[in-house]
Design a protein around this motif. Structure first.
Motif, PDB file in Angstrom:
ATOM      1  N   UNK A  80      56.095  90.214  93.557  1.00 39.49           N
ATOM      2  CA  UNK A  80      56.050  91.666  93.499  1.00 39.49           C
ATOM      3  C   UNK A  80      55.391  92.186  92.223  1.00 39.49           C
ATOM      4  N   UNK A  81      55.103  91.278  91.292  1.00 38.04           N
ATOM      5  CA  UNK A  81      54.490  91.685  90.026  1.00 38.04           C
ATOM      6  C   UNK A  81      52.998  91.926  90.237  1.00 38.04           C
ATOM      7  N   UNK A  82      52.527  93.106  89.877  1.00 41.13           N
ATOM      8  CA  UNK A  82      51.112  93.449  90.025  1.00 41.13           C
ATOM      9  C   UNK A  82      50.359  92.916  88.799  1.00 41.13           C
ATOM     10  N   UNK A  83      49.746  91.745  88.952  1.00 42.00           N
ATOM     11  CA  UNK A  83      49.074  91.113  87.816  1.00 42.00           C
ATOM     12  C   UNK A  83      47.849  91.910  87.361  1.00 42.00           C
ATOM     13  N   UNK A  84      47.188  92.604  88.279  1.00 43.06           N
ATOM     14  CA  UNK A  84      46.009  93.392  87.919  1.00 43.06           C
ATOM     15  C   UNK A  84      46.389  94.560  87.013  1.00 43.06           C
ATOM     16  N   UNK A  85      47.522  95.180  87.290  1.00 43.48           N
ATOM     17  CA  UNK A  85      47.980  96.303  86.466  1.00 43.48           C
ATOM     18  C   UNK A  85      48.314  95.813  85.059  1.00 43.48           C
ATOM     19  N   UNK A  86      48.990  94.675  84.969  1.00 50.32           N
ATOM     20  CA  UNK A  86      49.346  94.119  83.666  1.00 50.32           C
ATOM     21  C   UNK A  86      48.080  93.770  82.879  1.00 50.32           C
ATOM     22  N   UNK A  87      47.116  93.139  83.539  1.00 52.99           N
ATOM     23  CA  UNK A  87      45.851  92.805  82.877  1.00 52.99           C
ATOM     24  C   UNK A  87      45.140  94.061  82.393  1.00 52.99           C
ATOM     25  N   UNK A  88      45.196  95.106  83.180  1.00 55.72           N
ATOM     26  CA  UNK A  88      44.568  96.365  82.791  1.00 55.72           C
ATOM     27  C   UNK A  88      45.188  96.961  81.542  1.00 55.72           C
ATOM     28  N   UNK A 120      55.771  93.749  81.186  1.00 60.91           N
ATOM     29  CA  UNK A 120      56.115  92.883  82.315  1.00 60.91           C
ATOM     30  C   UNK A 120      57.532  93.188  82.781  1.00 60.91           C
ATOM     31  N   UNK A 121      57.750  93.431  84.070  1.00 61.49           N
ATOM     32  CA  UNK A 121      59.094  93.740  84.579  1.00 61.49           C
ATOM     33  C   UNK A 121      59.954  92.472  84.668  1.00 61.49           C
ATOM     34  N   UNK A 173      61.427  88.265  97.755  1.00 63.06           N
ATOM     35  CA  UNK A 173      62.622  89.039  97.412  1.00 63.06           C
ATOM     36  C   UNK A 173      63.659  88.274  96.584  1.00 63.06           C
ATOM     37  N   UNK A 174      63.610  86.952  96.613  1.00 65.15           N
ATOM     38  CA  UNK A 174      64.683  86.180  95.992  1.00 65.15           C
ATOM     39  C   UNK A 174      64.638  86.229  94.466  1.00 65.15           C
ATOM     40  N   UNK A 175      65.786  86.434  93.812  1.00 65.84           N
ATOM     41  CA  UNK A 175      65.853  86.375  92.352  1.00 65.84           C
ATOM     42  C   UNK A 175      65.621  84.968  91.825  1.00 65.84           C
ATOM     43  N   UNK A 176      65.657  83.964  92.711  1.00 64.34           N
ATOM     44  CA  UNK A 176      65.411  82.589  92.278  1.00 64.34           C
ATOM     45  C   UNK A 176      63.968  82.397  91.829  1.00 64.34           C
ATOM     46  N   UNK A 177      63.062  83.246  92.306  1.00 62.44           N
ATOM     47  CA  UNK A 177      61.650  83.161  91.926  1.00 62.44           C
ATOM     48  C   UNK A 177      61.220  84.445  91.241  1.00 62.44           C
ATOM     49  N   UNK A 178      62.018  84.885  90.300  1.00 68.12           N
ATOM     50  CA  UNK A 178      61.739  86.109  89.567  1.00 68.12           C
ATOM     51  C   UNK A 178      61.247  85.775  88.160  1.00 68.12           C
ATOM     52  N   UNK A 214      55.086  79.343  89.298  1.00 68.98           N
ATOM     53  CA  UNK A 214      56.386  79.251  89.965  1.00 68.98           C
ATOM     54  C   UNK A 214      57.219  78.140  89.351  1.00 68.98           C
ATOM     55  N   UNK A 215      58.541  78.354  89.248  1.00 70.47           N
ATOM     56  CA  UNK A 215      59.258  79.420  89.967  1.00 70.47           C
ATOM     57  C   UNK A 215      59.448  80.726  89.197  1.00 70.47           C
ATOM     58  N   UNK A 216      59.207  80.759  87.856  1.00 66.78           N
ATOM     59  CA  UNK A 216      59.660  81.958  87.154  1.00 66.78           C
ATOM     60  C   UNK A 216      58.845  82.317  85.918  1.00 66.78           C
ATOM     61  N   UNK A 217      57.569  81.922  85.843  1.00 67.54           N
ATOM     62  CA  UNK A 217      56.775  82.173  84.639  1.00 67.54           C
ATOM     63  C   UNK A 217      55.532  82.996  84.950  1.00 67.54           C
ATOM     64  N   UNK A 218      55.250  83.941  84.067  1.00 64.76           N
ATOM     65  CA  UNK A 218      54.019  84.726  84.143  1.00 64.76           C
ATOM     66  C   UNK A 218      53.205  84.402  82.893  1.00 64.76           C
ATOM     67  N   UNK A 219      51.948  84.044  83.068  1.00 62.26           N
ATOM     68  CA  UNK A 219      51.095  83.693  81.934  1.00 62.26           C
ATOM     69  C   UNK A 219      50.014  84.748  81.745  1.00 62.26           C
ATOM     70  N   UNK A 220      49.905  85.239  80.513  1.00 62.84           N
ATOM     71  CA  UNK A 220      48.872  86.215  80.158  1.00 62.84           C
ATOM     72  C   UNK A 220      47.875  85.502  79.261  1.00 62.84           C
TER      73      UNK A 220
END
Length: 233
Positions: A68-76, A60-61, A32-37, A93-99
């Motif tokens: 809370x990010x659904x990585x499978x949906x993004x990959x799809x 990507x939200x 839930x924390x915005x620190x790991x968003x 972590x703490x705040x990066x999403x890699x595609x």
């Protein structure tokens, strides 16, 4: 046997309960924390597909907690891009999403009336154009695959694609047409107009080496289906 001191059992239970509460609190904090968003998104593996296009499709939200990010949906979503073969989305972590994108490898072109289709290494036609002249420059050197109903999973298609992919550079650049009647009946047309009877998809290095020597001899058809008994006519 030594007896456990009075109250030690309760201390163990209390310690375990505290540990569970701490772990639960950490999970809740991460969830839930915005620190790991999500604050940054990295796209890797793209060459022909634009990173901006990947990001646009991925949706990507930004600001959402990573867990809370659904990585499978993004990959799809990203996998629906025609030139994309596969996608892997991971959290950093703490705040990066890699595609991580794996693009399709173009191998041949095929007739797709009323135009031309680009087929990848898996036998998928993922791009179509009105004509050969409409192909981008980087695809114009691909050989034309001529066979009945080329498709993914078709044994004859698989054999033809395997042959093309395993050809050495000096030979692949000379091939304009690949004809395939069966998995064991593959032949090549060269830019010079000469024909090469290749046979099946086995022993490509041996066949290529036999052909390299054989091309010094004048002829119209070069048979390297059995490289030990290569012939010219």
């Amino acid at each position: 046997m030594a007896k456990r001191p009075p109250g030690s059992r309760w201390r163990v239970i209390v310690s375990a309960a505290v540990l569970v509460l701490v772990l639960g609190g950490l999970v809740a904090l991460a969830y839930f924390s915005p620190l790991m968003s999500v604050r940054s998104v990295e796209v890797t593996g793209t060459t022909t597909v634009g990173a901006d296009e990947v990001l646009r499709v991925a949706q990507v939200p930004q600001g959402a907690p990573l867990l809370q990010v659904d990585t499978a949906v993004i990959a799809g979503r990203v996998s629906k891009l025609p030139a994309v073969e596969s996608v892997n989305v991971t959290r950093g972590y703490p705040s990066t999403l890699t595609i991580e994108v794996t693009e399709r490898t173009p191998v041949v072109v095929v007739e797709r009336p009323p135009g031309i289709g680009v087929m990848d290494r898996l036998g998928m036609v993922y791009l179509t154009f009105d004509s050969v002249k409409a192909l981008p420059k980087d695809l114009r050197g691909l050989p034309m695959l001529q066979m009945s109903d080329p498709a993914a999973g078709n044994p004859t298609t698989v054999a033809a694609l395997t042959v093309v992919q395993e050809l050495p550079d000096w030979l692949r650049s000379r091939v304009t047409v690949v004809e395939a009647g069966s998995p064991s009946d593959v032949s090549l047309q060269l830019r010079s107009g000469r024909k090469v009877v290749w046979g099946d998809a086995e022993r490509t290095p041996d066949k290529a080496e036999a052909l390299r020597h054989l091309l010094t001899v004048e002829g119209r058809e070069y048979n390297v289906s059995s490289p030990e008994f290569a012939s010219v006519r």
